[in-house]
Design an enzyme around this catalytic site. Structure first.
Site, PDB file in Angstrom:
ATOM      1  CD  GLU A  82      -7.247   4.081   1.030  1.00 29.04           C
ATOM      2  OE1 GLU A  82      -7.123   4.483   2.140  1.00 29.04           O
ATOM      3  OE2 GLU A  82      -6.688   2.830   0.801  1.00 29.04           O
ATOM      4  CG  ASP A 105      -1.781   1.045   1.351  1.00 29.66           C
ATOM      5  OD1 ASP A 105      -2.000   1.912   0.239  1.00 29.66           O
ATOM      6  OD2 ASP A 105      -2.866   1.114   2.233  1.00 29.66           O
ATOM      7  CD  GLU A 121      -4.715  -0.624  -0.532  1.00 31.74           C
ATOM      8  OE1 GLU A 121      -4.761  -1.854  -0.400  1.00 31.74           O
ATOM      9  OE2 GLU A 121      -5.034   0.246   0.384  1.00 31.74           O
ATOM     10  CG  HIS A 179     -10.197   1.295   2.501  1.00 30.84           C
ATOM     11  ND1 HIS A 179     -10.582   2.332   3.369  1.00 30.84           N
ATOM     12  CD2 HIS A 179      -8.849   1.500   2.572  1.00 30.84           C
ATOM     13  CE1 HIS A 179      -9.610   2.747   4.080  1.00 30.84           C
ATOM     14  NE2 HIS A 179      -8.476   2.318   3.736  1.00 30.84           N
TER      15      HIS A 179
HETATM   16 CA    CA Z   1      -5.036   1.942   1.720  1.00 28.30          CA
END
Ligand code: CA
Length: 389
Positions: free
Chosen positions: A252, A200, A226, A302
């Protein structure tokens, strides 16, 4: 039935250890719950995404902007109220904090409907495709440490998350492209050859940097990459998706059906990660889910925040139709933050005990089938951690 009050509860405590992601380090854990009170003794609970001082701004929007728009209205008219609020706020913010604030209110209205009918939110939506869901544990947050210390820490933490029973794990990056690849190598060492791990970036790269890191992650057989670039950079997403084999995940930081329409129409994502506590609540999540399915894009929610957010997401993970279907369909996972969070572990009168169930059930948690989302905050706990603003 009428809405009598819309109350916002901000909770906060000091973390024992500072945590970080690519954009900042933080010392405080924050939670933001919304309580909708009716004249018939039924109360619904929701949650707004948005930590720290963002929660304070959202509280003002919930109580001073949205509350007057829906007081005395019937809480069962969720979708009518959603559009009333959205249309009145359109000129003042079609993304961001107004929509985060509306999300918490909408989730609370769905909880009220569940309590009125005695049905879980998953049953109200149309039934449950699954009774349990696998859980991935994220950790490996950044700290202000030397690279070598952080590498050792990431290796150990990844191994610990695997032995705790989670089906996959996720790490943060954000030190710089070269160092980030070294961190990812440490995580691969920690979990061994076959175990899935995700990376991420919280949108810290340019497209060129993301290509460099993405190719290294392919060598390490990472499962997804991500938020590699800024959420506004739809062309960047598109380019990464066409040039990299690794799954590109994100979304997200996107809001409503209109924001998601652009992301999906431009084929930006392999894996869509809608955030129900930010994008507009359950009502809007269902429209985003339909859009993702219309574009044959897999959805893995998310999840961030307190036990109310987790309980809400469990209901939604039950209703994601298999895409495209089969004897062994690809299943969604529950995202679970393994770092210190009392609002996740100790908030409810009847705690979810996710970690214990993951350890006991081979990485899976059962999805509760109780009225609403089933998360009832303990009033004493709320009082103890309340942030007065
Ligand atoms: Ca994230």
């Amino acid at each position: 039935m009428k809405i009598k009050e819309v109350k916002s509860h901000i909770l906060q405590y000091d973390l024992e250890e500072e945590l970080g992601y690519s954009q900042q380090y933080y010392q405080k854990r924050t939670g933001h719950l919304v309580e909708v009170v009716t004249d018939e003794g039924i109360t619904g609970w929701g949650e707004c995404f948005g930590p720290g001082n963002v929660a304070i701004a959202n509280k003002v929007i919930v109580e001073r902007v949205i509350q007057p728009m829906i007081l005395e209205e019937n809480p069962l008219n969720r979708d009518v109220l959603w559009h009333k609020v959205y249309n009145l706020l359109r000129d003042h913010g079609q993304k961001g904090m107004p929509i985060q604030a509306l999300s918490g209110v909408d989730i609370a209205l769905w909880d009220i409907l569940g309590k009125v009918t005695g049905l879980s939110i998953s049953r109200l939506i149309g039934g449950r495709f699954r009774e349990q869901v696998p859980v991935y544990g994220y950790g490996m947050m950044l700290r202000r440490e030397k690279l070598t210390a952080l590498m050792d820490r990431f290796e150990d933490e990844a191994a610990a998350i695997k032995s705790a029973g989670f089906v996959a794990t996720k790490m943060k990056v954000g030190l710089g492209a070269k160092q980030d690849v070294q961190l990812a190598e440490s995580v691969r060492r920690g979990v061994g050859g076959d175990f899935p791990f995700m990376v991420d970036a919280n949108h810290c790269y340019t497209v060129d940097q993301a290509l460099y890191v993405g190719r290294a992650l392919e060598e390490l057989d990472a499962y997804w990459f991500e938020e590699p670039v800024a959420p506004e950079d739809l062309d960047g997403y598109r380019e990464l998706r066409s040039q990299l084999k690794i799954n590109i995940a994100g979304g997200e930081a996107e809001f409503t059906r209109w924001g998601w329409r652009n992301l999906l129409e431009k084929h930006c994502l392999d894996i869509a990660q809608p955030e129900v506590c930010a994008l507009g609540g359950i009502s809007e999540y269902l429209r985003v889910l339909a859009l993702a399915q219309a574009h044959f894009t897999q959805v893995i929610n998310h999840v961030w925040g307190s036990a109310v957010a987790i309980a809400t997401n469990l209901q939604l993970l039950a209703v994601i139709p298999p895409l495209p279907g089969g004897i062994h369909p690809q299943e969604p996972m529950l995202e679970f933050d393994t770092t210190d969070n009392k609002f996740r572990d100790d908030l409810l009168t009847d705690p979810l005990n996710i970690q214990r169930q993951v350890a006991k059930n081979g990485g899976y948690v059962p999805i509760p089938d109780v009225p609403g989302h089933g998360a009832e905050p303990n009033r004493e706990f709320l009082k103890h951690f309340a942030l007065e603003v």
